[in-house]
Scaffold this motif. Structure first.
Motif, PDB file in Angstrom:
ATOM      1  N   ALA A  97     -84.602   3.726 -34.553  1.00 44.87           N
ATOM      2  CA  ALA A  97     -83.584   2.961 -33.835  1.00 44.87           C
ATOM      3  C   ALA A  97     -84.095   2.653 -32.430  1.00 44.87           C
ATOM      4  O   ALA A  97     -84.474   3.558 -31.687  1.00 44.87           O
ATOM      5  CB  ALA A  97     -82.278   3.746 -33.759  1.00 44.87           C
ATOM      6  N   ASN A 124     -79.746  -6.884 -36.670  1.00 44.81           N
ATOM      7  CA  ASN A 124     -80.121  -6.774 -38.081  1.00 44.81           C
ATOM      8  C   ASN A 124     -80.055  -5.323 -38.496  1.00 44.81           C
ATOM      9  O   ASN A 124     -80.712  -4.469 -37.891  1.00 44.81           O
ATOM     10  CB  ASN A 124     -81.534  -7.317 -38.311  1.00 44.81           C
ATOM     11  CG  ASN A 124     -81.603  -8.807 -38.086  1.00 44.81           C
ATOM     12  OD1 ASN A 124     -80.700  -9.535 -38.471  1.00 44.81           O
ATOM     13  ND2 ASN A 124     -82.658  -9.261 -37.446  1.00 44.81           N
ATOM     14  N   THR A 125     -79.248  -5.024 -39.499  1.00 44.82           N
ATOM     15  CA  THR A 125     -79.123  -3.669 -40.024  1.00 44.82           C
ATOM     16  C   THR A 125     -79.523  -3.678 -41.494  1.00 44.82           C
ATOM     17  O   THR A 125     -79.779  -4.733 -42.066  1.00 44.82           O
ATOM     18  CB  THR A 125     -77.668  -3.154 -39.900  1.00 44.82           C
ATOM     19  OG1 THR A 125     -76.846  -3.877 -40.828  1.00 44.82           O
ATOM     20  CG2 THR A 125     -77.137  -3.305 -38.487  1.00 44.82           C
ATOM     21  N   THR A 129     -76.835  -8.792 -41.016  1.00 48.70           N
ATOM     22  CA  THR A 129     -76.671  -9.107 -39.598  1.00 48.70           C
ATOM     23  C   THR A 129     -75.205  -8.943 -39.200  1.00 48.70           C
ATOM     24  O   THR A 129     -74.312  -9.432 -39.887  1.00 48.70           O
ATOM     25  CB  THR A 129     -77.135 -10.552 -39.323  1.00 48.70           C
ATOM     26  OG1 THR A 129     -78.486 -10.678 -39.755  1.00 48.70           O
ATOM     27  CG2 THR A 129     -77.047 -10.883 -37.856  1.00 48.70           C
ATOM     28  N   LEU A 155     -71.477  -0.772 -32.359  1.00 47.65           N
ATOM     29  CA  LEU A 155     -71.250  -1.489 -33.613  1.00 47.65           C
ATOM     30  C   LEU A 155     -69.875  -1.147 -34.172  1.00 47.65           C
ATOM     31  O   LEU A 155     -69.290  -0.116 -33.826  1.00 47.65           O
ATOM     32  CB  LEU A 155     -72.325  -1.109 -34.640  1.00 47.65           C
ATOM     33  CG  LEU A 155     -73.778  -1.311 -34.214  1.00 47.65           C
ATOM     34  CD1 LEU A 155     -74.711  -0.679 -35.213  1.00 47.65           C
ATOM     35  CD2 LEU A 155     -74.078  -2.781 -34.063  1.00 47.65           C
ATOM     36  N   LEU A 160     -71.414   1.342 -38.838  1.00 46.32           N
ATOM     37  CA  LEU A 160     -72.134   2.531 -38.358  1.00 46.32           C
ATOM     38  C   LEU A 160     -71.216   3.748 -38.451  1.00 46.32           C
ATOM     39  O   LEU A 160     -70.300   3.916 -37.658  1.00 46.32           O
ATOM     40  CB  LEU A 160     -72.598   2.331 -36.909  1.00 46.32           C
ATOM     41  CG  LEU A 160     -73.437   3.439 -36.318  1.00 46.32           C
ATOM     42  CD1 LEU A 160     -74.789   3.545 -37.034  1.00 46.32           C
ATOM     43  CD2 LEU A 160     -73.672   3.200 -34.830  1.00 46.32           C
TER      44      LEU A 160
END
Length: 187
Positions: A97, A124-125, A129, A155, A160
């Motif tokens: 991260a 971007n995860t 996005t 987030l 998250l």
């Protein structure tokens, strides 16, 4: 002469084992030291609690001055309690991260006030996005290590679930390394 060497060997062996005993049970060593000081009342030794038996609860880091050891959990992740702006928060240390990443619920709990217009960044995860807000944490603490003014990304709670302690914290340390299932943090 042989008797003196034997006594010296026993003394050296005992002295060398003190740091190992302290790391595994610091309360026991502190109680022994208190009982050895004249004029001070000895405190009874606390029972040794096995944190591994507590489900889904991260083990507290072992403080060592300006160093902290965090043991890997059963999945190999380095999860630990942290303090963000003085509030206790569980998080996972994540070298992948870029920033410390927290969810909106955590942001509110630690006193970050964000508006809908603050969520103007795209991130971007693994799940695609999403919109995010950039903020500053005044103080991030783990054990005896404290870092001030840490950049974080906020987030949505659905995006998250676990707070991530990323490189915006780790890069401010003197050293971090993984060895034998533990993460060493040095400030």
């Amino acid at each position: 002469m042989l008797r003196k060497l034997l006594i010296l060997a026993v003394f050296a062996g005992t002295s060398a084992s003190i740091p190992i005993v302290y790391q595994s049970n610091p309360q026991l060593v502190e109680n022994l030291l208190r009982s050895a000081v004249p004029g001070k009342q000895a405190v009874e030794a606390q029972p040794n609690v096995n944190l591994a038996s507590v489900p889904n609860k991260p083990a507290a880091p072992l403080p060592m001055g300006r160093k902290v050891l965090v043991a890997a959990d059963e999945r190999g992740h380095f999860s630990s309690p942290f303090k963000l702006n003085g509030r206790q928060v569980d998080g996972m240390i994540d070298t992948g991260a870029t920033l410390v990443a927290i969810n909106i619920s955590t942001a509110r709990r630690i006193g970050l006030s964000l508006n809908a217009s603050d969520f103007n960044r795209e991130v971007n995860t693994a799940n695609g996005t999403i919109k995010a807000a950039v903020a500053m944490i005044d103080r991030l603490q783990i054990g005896s290590i404290t870092v001030n003014d840490v950049q974080t990304i906020v987030l949505d709670d659905r995006a998250l679930r676990t707070n991530l302690i990323g490189m915006s914290f780790l890069n401010r340390l003197d050293k971090y390394q993984v060895e034998n299932g533990t993460l060493l943090l040095v400030q």
